[in-house]
Design an enzyme around this catalytic site. Structure first.
Site, short mmCIF file in Angstrom:
data_model
loop_
_atom_site.label_atom_id
_atom_site.label_comp_id
_atom_site.label_asym_id
_atom_site.label_seq_id
_atom_site.Cartn_x
_atom_site.Cartn_y
_atom_site.Cartn_z
N GLU A 121 0.32 5.23 0.28
CA GLU A 121 -0.43 6.67 1.20
C GLU A 121 0.24 7.83 0.59
O GLU A 121 1.52 8.21 0.21
CB GLU A 121 -0.92 6.28 2.48
CG GLU A 121 -1.11 5.08 2.58
CD GLU A 121 -1.56 4.64 4.09
OE1 GLU A 121 -1.17 5.55 5.15
OE2 GLU A 121 -2.75 3.64 4.72
N ASN B 32 0.92 -1.10 -0.16
CA ASN B 32 0.03 0.02 -0.07
C ASN B 32 0.66 1.11 -0.02
O ASN B 32 2.33 1.45 0.53
CB ASN B 32 -1.84 0.49 0.91
CG ASN B 32 -0.48 -0.18 2.63
OD1 ASN B 32 0.56 -0.86 2.61
ND2 ASN B 32 -0.86 0.49 3.27
N CYS C 94 -10.58 -4.71 0.53
CA CYS C 94 -11.71 -3.59 0.43
C CYS C 94 -12.58 -4.26 -0.96
O CYS C 94 -12.24 -4.41 -1.87
CB CYS C 94 -11.23 -2.29 0.30
SG CYS C 94 -10.13 -1.63 -1.14
N GLU D 136 -3.21 -5.04 -2.77
CA GLU D 136 -3.80 -5.78 -3.82
C GLU D 136 -3.36 -4.78 -5.22
O GLU D 136 -3.57 -5.39 -6.79
CB GLU D 136 -5.00 -5.88 -3.68
CG GLU D 136 -5.51 -7.40 -2.54
CD GLU D 136 -5.54 -5.87 -1.21
OE1 GLU D 136 -4.68 -5.48 -1.27
OE2 GLU D 136 -6.54 -6.57 -0.64
N CYS E 35 -11.35 -3.50 -4.78
CA CYS E 35 -9.81 -4.48 -4.59
C CYS E 35 -10.58 -5.09 -5.04
O CYS E 35 -10.34 -6.82 -5.95
CB CYS E 35 -9.06 -4.53 -3.40
SG CYS E 35 -7.60 -3.31 -3.13
N CYS F 121 -4.47 0.38 -2.83
CA CYS F 121 -4.37 -0.97 -1.86
C CYS F 121 -2.87 -1.83 -2.44
O CYS F 121 -2.64 -2.07 -3.91
CB CYS F 121 -4.63 -1.24 -1.44
SG CYS F 121 -6.81 -0.67 -0.70
N1 THU Z 1 -5.36 -1.79 2.73
C1 THU Z 1 -5.09 -2.76 1.51
O1 THU Z 1 -3.54 -2.11 0.68
N2 THU Z 1 -5.39 -4.10 1.10
C2 THU Z 1 -6.34 -4.18 2.68
O2 THU Z 1 -6.64 -5.23 1.65
C3 THU Z 1 -6.83 -3.76 3.12
C4 THU Z 1 -6.49 -1.70 3.48
C5 THU Z 1 -4.75 -0.67 2.80
C6 THU Z 1 -5.34 1.01 2.66
C7 THU Z 1 -4.75 2.16 3.11
O3 THU Z 1 -3.14 2.34 3.29
C8 THU Z 1 -4.74 1.32 4.31
O4 THU Z 1 -4.35 -0.14 4.51
C9 THU Z 1 -5.53 0.97 5.88
O5 THU Z 1 -6.71 0.74 4.80
#
Ligand code: THU
Length: 130
Positions: free
Chosen positions: A41, A39, A83, A52, A86, A50
């Site tokens: 941000e 991930n 999420c 994925e 994804c 994310c």
């Molecule tokens: N996140 C993912 O990368 N994959 C998931 O399956 C769930 C959430 C990340 C997005 C964000 O950077 C952090 O987790 C919190 O939501």
């Protein structure tokens, strides 16, 4: 090395200063290659992208087309469910029976499939009349 191990390795590269929640994903493509994502941000959109989505983007950028298997890992009390966005992306690039392994850094594993994650998925078949 297992797919979960690859996901755990790339997770260390996550850029998650806002959630402080690092996620790693690793997939093998039908074409036989490994693609990884974490991930990422940013201050304007703290949810970022994310892990994925990162692995899928790497797969597509490399020229591969389809997911054969995928693993996702985070330091969570239980394996983290992908999420909604994804799940739709997984359904775009994987058949319904593709195995998804959701893992935690302390060893919990949950095996599921793309179809189980997104039952009743919208797909191109619904646009046949257009
Ligand atoms: N996140 C993912 O990368 N994959 C998931 O399956 C769930 C959430 C990340 C997005 C964000 O950077 C952090 O987790 C919190 O939501």
């Amino acid at each position: 090395m297992s797919l979960v191990d690859h996901a755990a390795n790339v997770r260390r590269n996550a850029h998650a200063p806002y959630s402080n929640f690092q996620v790693g994903a690793a997939l093998t493509s039908v074409e036989g290659n490994l693609h990884v994502g974490c991930n990422v941000e940013n201050v304007a959109y703290p949810e970022g992208t994310c892990a994925e989505a990162g692995a899928i983007a790497a797969m597509i950028a490399s020229g591969d087309k389809r997911i054969a298997e995928i693993a996702v890992i985070a330091d969570s009390p239980a394996p983290v469910p992908p999420c909604g966005g994804c799940r739709q992306k997984l359904a775009e690039f994987a058949d319904g029976d593709v195995r998804v392994t959701l893992a935690t850094t302390d060893g919990a594993r949950l095996q599921t499939t793309v179809a189980e994650l997104l039952p009743g998925a919208f797909d191109a078949g619904y646009m046949e009349r257009t």
